[in-house]
Design a protein around this motif. Sequence first.
Motif, PDB file in Angstrom:
ATOM      1  N   CYS A  45      -9.662   7.216   8.035  1.00  0.00           N
ATOM      2  CA  CYS A  45      -8.392   7.267   7.327  1.00  0.00           C
ATOM      3  C   CYS A  45      -8.345   8.295   6.208  1.00  0.00           C
ATOM      4  O   CYS A  45      -7.391   9.039   6.095  1.00  0.00           O
ATOM      5  N   PHE A  67      -6.089   6.328   1.618  1.00  0.00           N
ATOM      6  CA  PHE A  67      -6.436   4.963   1.982  1.00  0.00           C
ATOM      7  C   PHE A  67      -7.807   4.521   1.509  1.00  0.00           C
ATOM      8  O   PHE A  67      -8.117   3.344   1.504  1.00  0.00           O
ATOM      9  N   LEU A  77       2.065   4.597   1.087  1.00  0.00           N
ATOM     10  CA  LEU A  77       1.860   5.366   2.310  1.00  0.00           C
ATOM     11  C   LEU A  77       2.192   6.835   2.058  1.00  0.00           C
ATOM     12  O   LEU A  77       3.155   7.147   1.361  1.00  0.00           O
ATOM     13  N   VAL A 127      -1.338   6.277  10.171  1.00  0.00           N
ATOM     14  CA  VAL A 127      -0.890   5.769   8.875  1.00  0.00           C
ATOM     15  C   VAL A 127      -0.624   4.264   8.960  1.00  0.00           C
ATOM     16  O   VAL A 127      -0.986   3.507   8.061  1.00  0.00           O
ATOM     17  N   ARG A 149      -6.079  -0.993   4.667  1.00  0.00           N
ATOM     18  CA  ARG A 149      -6.189  -1.005   3.200  1.00  0.00           C
ATOM     19  C   ARG A 149      -5.588  -2.286   2.633  1.00  0.00           C
ATOM     20  O   ARG A 149      -6.135  -2.889   1.710  1.00  0.00           O
ATOM     21  N   SER A 150      -4.474  -2.730   3.194  1.00  0.00           N
ATOM     22  CA  SER A 150      -3.847  -3.973   2.759  1.00  0.00           C
ATOM     23  C   SER A 150      -4.793  -5.156   2.981  1.00  0.00           C
ATOM     24  O   SER A 150      -4.944  -6.017   2.102  1.00  0.00           O
ATOM     25  N   VAL A 163       0.871  -1.185   0.000  1.00  0.00           N
ATOM     26  CA  VAL A 163       0.000   0.000   0.000  1.00  0.00           C
ATOM     27  C   VAL A 163       0.900   1.225   0.000  1.00  0.00           C
ATOM     28  O   VAL A 163       1.844   1.302   0.785  1.00  0.00           O
ATOM     29  N   CYS A 166      -4.087   2.508   9.173  1.00  0.00           N
ATOM     30  CA  CYS A 166      -4.831   2.670   7.924  1.00  0.00           C
ATOM     31  C   CYS A 166      -4.170   1.922   6.770  1.00  0.00           C
ATOM     32  O   CYS A 166      -4.855   1.355   5.916  1.00  0.00           O
ATOM     33  N   GLY A 167      -2.848   1.912   6.762  1.00  0.00           N
ATOM     34  CA  GLY A 167      -2.139   1.157   5.729  1.00  0.00           C
ATOM     35  C   GLY A 167      -2.452  -0.326   5.806  1.00  0.00           C
ATOM     36  O   GLY A 167      -2.719  -0.976   4.794  1.00  0.00           O
ATOM     37  N   LEU A 183     -12.233   3.011   6.779  1.00  0.00           N
ATOM     38  CA  LEU A 183     -11.254   3.645   5.884  1.00  0.00           C
ATOM     39  C   LEU A 183     -11.729   5.032   5.466  1.00  0.00           C
ATOM     40  O   LEU A 183     -10.951   5.976   5.429  1.00  0.00           O
TER      41      LEU A 183
END
Length: 138
Positions: free
Chosen positions: A132, A136, A28, A60, A67-68, A26, A63-64, A128
Amino acid sequence: MAPVLELSPEYLDAAATYSMEFPDDVELPSIADRLQAINDLEEGPTTFEEGFEESILAVVWRCGWERSLLEATQRGDNLARDRAGTQLLGSADEVLIERWVEDPDRIWEQEVLDPALAGDLEPLKADLVNSCGYPFVP
């Protein structure tokens, strides 16, 4: 399988300092750019409290991985899904998360993460969007 992205030095430094792994599938955002964007919204000079950059790193990081988890689940990549899920399941014990995220009853885990790991992605997608934002939000 998602492409592996090179992490910027700020995330590598944070990973070394806090023993945190950041997702490499993802993109960042730059912490410096995030601070500058906040500064640009203000009229006049902006002073950030000590630890503000750490709090952004905590957001971050989470949220990363969210999203992953979402993307891995959607494309059926069980290995990446399990990796993201493992990171997020242990997040309450991460130093930065413990320091900057207040959730003693682990409500986020119950309402967002557990359903996502069980296959219901709607609470994760909503988080998200609500927690986020860019970059994201899918």
